[in-house]
Design an enzyme around this catalytic site. Structure first.
Site, PDB file in Angstrom:
ATOM      1  N   ALA A  31       7.679  -2.603   2.552  1.00 57.67           N
ATOM      2  CA  ALA A  31       6.919  -3.786   2.155  1.00 57.67           C
ATOM      3  C   ALA A  31       5.553  -3.386   1.610  1.00 57.67           C
ATOM      4  O   ALA A  31       5.377  -3.238   0.400  1.00 57.67           O
ATOM      5  CB  ALA A  31       6.787  -4.745   3.338  1.00 57.67           C
ATOM      6  N   ARG A  32       4.581  -3.189   2.504  1.00 62.36           N
ATOM      7  CA  ARG A  32       3.238  -2.776   2.105  1.00 62.36           C
ATOM      8  C   ARG A  32       2.660  -1.842   3.152  1.00 62.36           C
ATOM      9  O   ARG A  32       2.862  -2.041   4.357  1.00 62.36           O
ATOM     10  CB  ARG A  32       2.324  -3.994   1.942  1.00 62.36           C
ATOM     11  CG  ARG A  32       2.579  -4.795   0.672  1.00 62.36           C
ATOM     12  CD  ARG A  32       2.106  -4.050  -0.564  1.00 62.36           C
ATOM     13  NE  ARG A  32       2.405  -4.754  -1.803  1.00 62.36           N
ATOM     14  CZ  ARG A  32       2.014  -4.375  -3.003  1.00 62.36           C
ATOM     15  NH1 ARG A  32       1.275  -3.287  -3.116  1.00 62.36           N
ATOM     16  NH2 ARG A  32       2.332  -5.047  -4.082  1.00 62.36           N
ATOM     17  N   HIS A  89       7.197   4.676  -3.408  1.00 60.84           N
ATOM     18  CA  HIS A  89       6.994   3.267  -3.776  1.00 60.84           C
ATOM     19  C   HIS A  89       7.922   2.861  -4.921  1.00 60.84           C
ATOM     20  O   HIS A  89       7.493   2.325  -5.947  1.00 60.84           O
ATOM     21  CB  HIS A  89       5.540   3.003  -4.155  1.00 60.84           C
ATOM     22  CG  HIS A  89       5.161   1.553  -4.011  1.00 60.84           C
ATOM     23  ND1 HIS A  89       3.872   1.138  -3.770  1.00 60.84           N
ATOM     24  CD2 HIS A  89       5.905   0.417  -4.073  1.00 60.84           C
ATOM     25  CE1 HIS A  89       3.828  -0.192  -3.691  1.00 60.84           C
ATOM     26  NE2 HIS A  89       5.065  -0.646  -3.875  1.00 60.84           N
ATOM     27  N   GLU A 103      -1.923   5.716  -2.218  1.00 63.48           N
ATOM     28  CA  GLU A 103      -0.874   6.146  -3.137  1.00 63.48           C
ATOM     29  C   GLU A 103      -1.494   6.670  -4.426  1.00 63.48           C
ATOM     30  O   GLU A 103      -2.359   6.013  -4.997  1.00 63.48           O
ATOM     31  CB  GLU A 103       0.069   4.977  -3.436  1.00 63.48           C
ATOM     32  CG  GLU A 103       0.801   4.477  -2.201  1.00 63.48           C
ATOM     33  CD  GLU A 103       1.711   3.290  -2.468  1.00 63.48           C
ATOM     34  OE1 GLU A 103       1.832   2.868  -3.647  1.00 63.48           O
ATOM     35  OE2 GLU A 103       2.300   2.766  -1.508  1.00 63.48           O
TER      36      GLU A 103
END
Length: 344
Positions: free
Chosen positions: A254-255, A303, A284
């Protein structure tokens, strides 16, 4: 007189996908120009006051001269860009949230900002299921060993093997477009699915709604699907991981802000968790020297849970519908600053 449209695509949501989708939705006389942004070959980042953007303000300002409609995924809609581009009236971001757009400034300049919720829900759900399986069965580690010429029989020892999905209790934090799909997939595989989501009113008989503390205490597999808000930021930390049963598996597609990654690495190092798998991170790309690169039994992907051809096509198609509605003077389906529409 034709309407000038800028397709500011990249190497994932291609310009041709944006152009074809818009043309399919409207018969208006459109004149397209194109700008190709460098993402994902070059990672996105902060551009002036917006985040997760690609390209520069200067190149976007130049490309937007005389343009009324812009469709993009990553172009930076900053205050400076808005001030330099008075013809712009619609800015479409083909993402689940327009984080690369300054909504306050867009509203001040009367520019409607549209976005594309749900574009990658199926892809992310499928990737999540793959990550659960990869972590629980240690697929990446055994693959790497075989490539290194090692046939390790010790992976078959009882204390080394992980849980099956069938018969396991899986806890999902969040039950939106992705979480609900994951729940249906897990149910089809024979899992008992628990959900914690204060905003989900109907689980359709697929899952059981429980408080977070109960979900943690019962879940052999935990998967995160919540949006990042002040309430959910850091919601899974050391105490929550310790509340999981010994040998649990944790997955986050998700995050990164939902999870305390130092606490995750600690729990893996201690052996409290059997494994974990993550597609998103607090920073990231992952910086060199990060514990995430060396912690055992942690599967990581860069990601790309939402990376599928269908996601790129969905993104363009969702956005194109709102381009057509804007040109027809109709309310947008997915407008991030609806107050702009009320003033027109």
């Amino acid at each position: 007189m034709s309407i000038r449209v800028l397709a500011a695509g990249d190497h994932f949501v291609l310009n041709r996908l944006l152009v074809d989708a818009v043309r399919a939705e409207t018969s208006a006389d459109l004149e397209f120009t194109e700008l190709t942004l460098p993402w994902p070959v070059v990672p996105f980042g902060r551009v002036a006051e917006v985040t997760e953007a690609s390209g520069t303000e200067d190149e976007l300002i130049e490309a937007l001269r005389g343009v009324r409609v812009c469709v993009t995924q990553m172009a930076p809609l900053t205050r400076r860009v808005l001030e330099a581009c008075p013809d712009l009236e619609f800015f479409g971001v083909s993402r689940g949230g327009p984080v690369n757009a300054n909504l306050e400034a867009a509203t001040e300049h009367g520019v409607a900002v549209a976005f594309a919720p749900g574009r990658n829900a199926a892809a992310t759900a499928e990737h999540t299921l793959g990550m659960i399986m990869a972590a629980a069965r240690r697929i990446p580690q055994t693959h790497a060993d075989l490539h290194a010429g090692l046939w390790r029989g010790d992976y078959y020892r009882y204390e080394q093997v992980g849980p099956e999905i069938e018969g396991s209790t899986v806890g999902l934090v969040g039950y939106g477009a992705v979480g609900s799909r994951v729940a249906r997939m897990l149910g089809a595989l024979g899992a008992r699915v628990l959900v914690h989501d204060p905003y989900a009113s109907d689980l359709g008989g697929v899952a059981e709604a429980v408080p977070l503390d109960e979900l943690l205490s019962r879940s052999q597999i935990l998967s995160l699907h919540a949006r990042v808000t002040p309430e959910t930021t850091g919601m899974i930390g050391a105490a929550e991981l310790a509340a999981l049963p010994e040998g649990a598996v944790v997955v986050n597609c998700a995050r990164g802000a939902l999870l305390d990654y130092d606490a995750l690495c600690d729990a893996l190092d201690r052996g409290h968790l059997y494994a974990a798998a993550c597609d998103v991170f607090p920073e990231e790309p992952i910086p060199a020297g990060s514990r995430l690169l060396t912690t055992p039994n942690l599967t990581i992907t860069p990601h790309l849970a939402g990376a599928s051809k269908q996601t790129a096509m969905n993104a363009a198609a969702i956005l194109a519908k709102d381009v057509a509605r804007h040109l027809n003077g109709e309310p947008l389906l997915h407008c991030a600053n609806p107050e702009v529409q009320k003033t027109k």
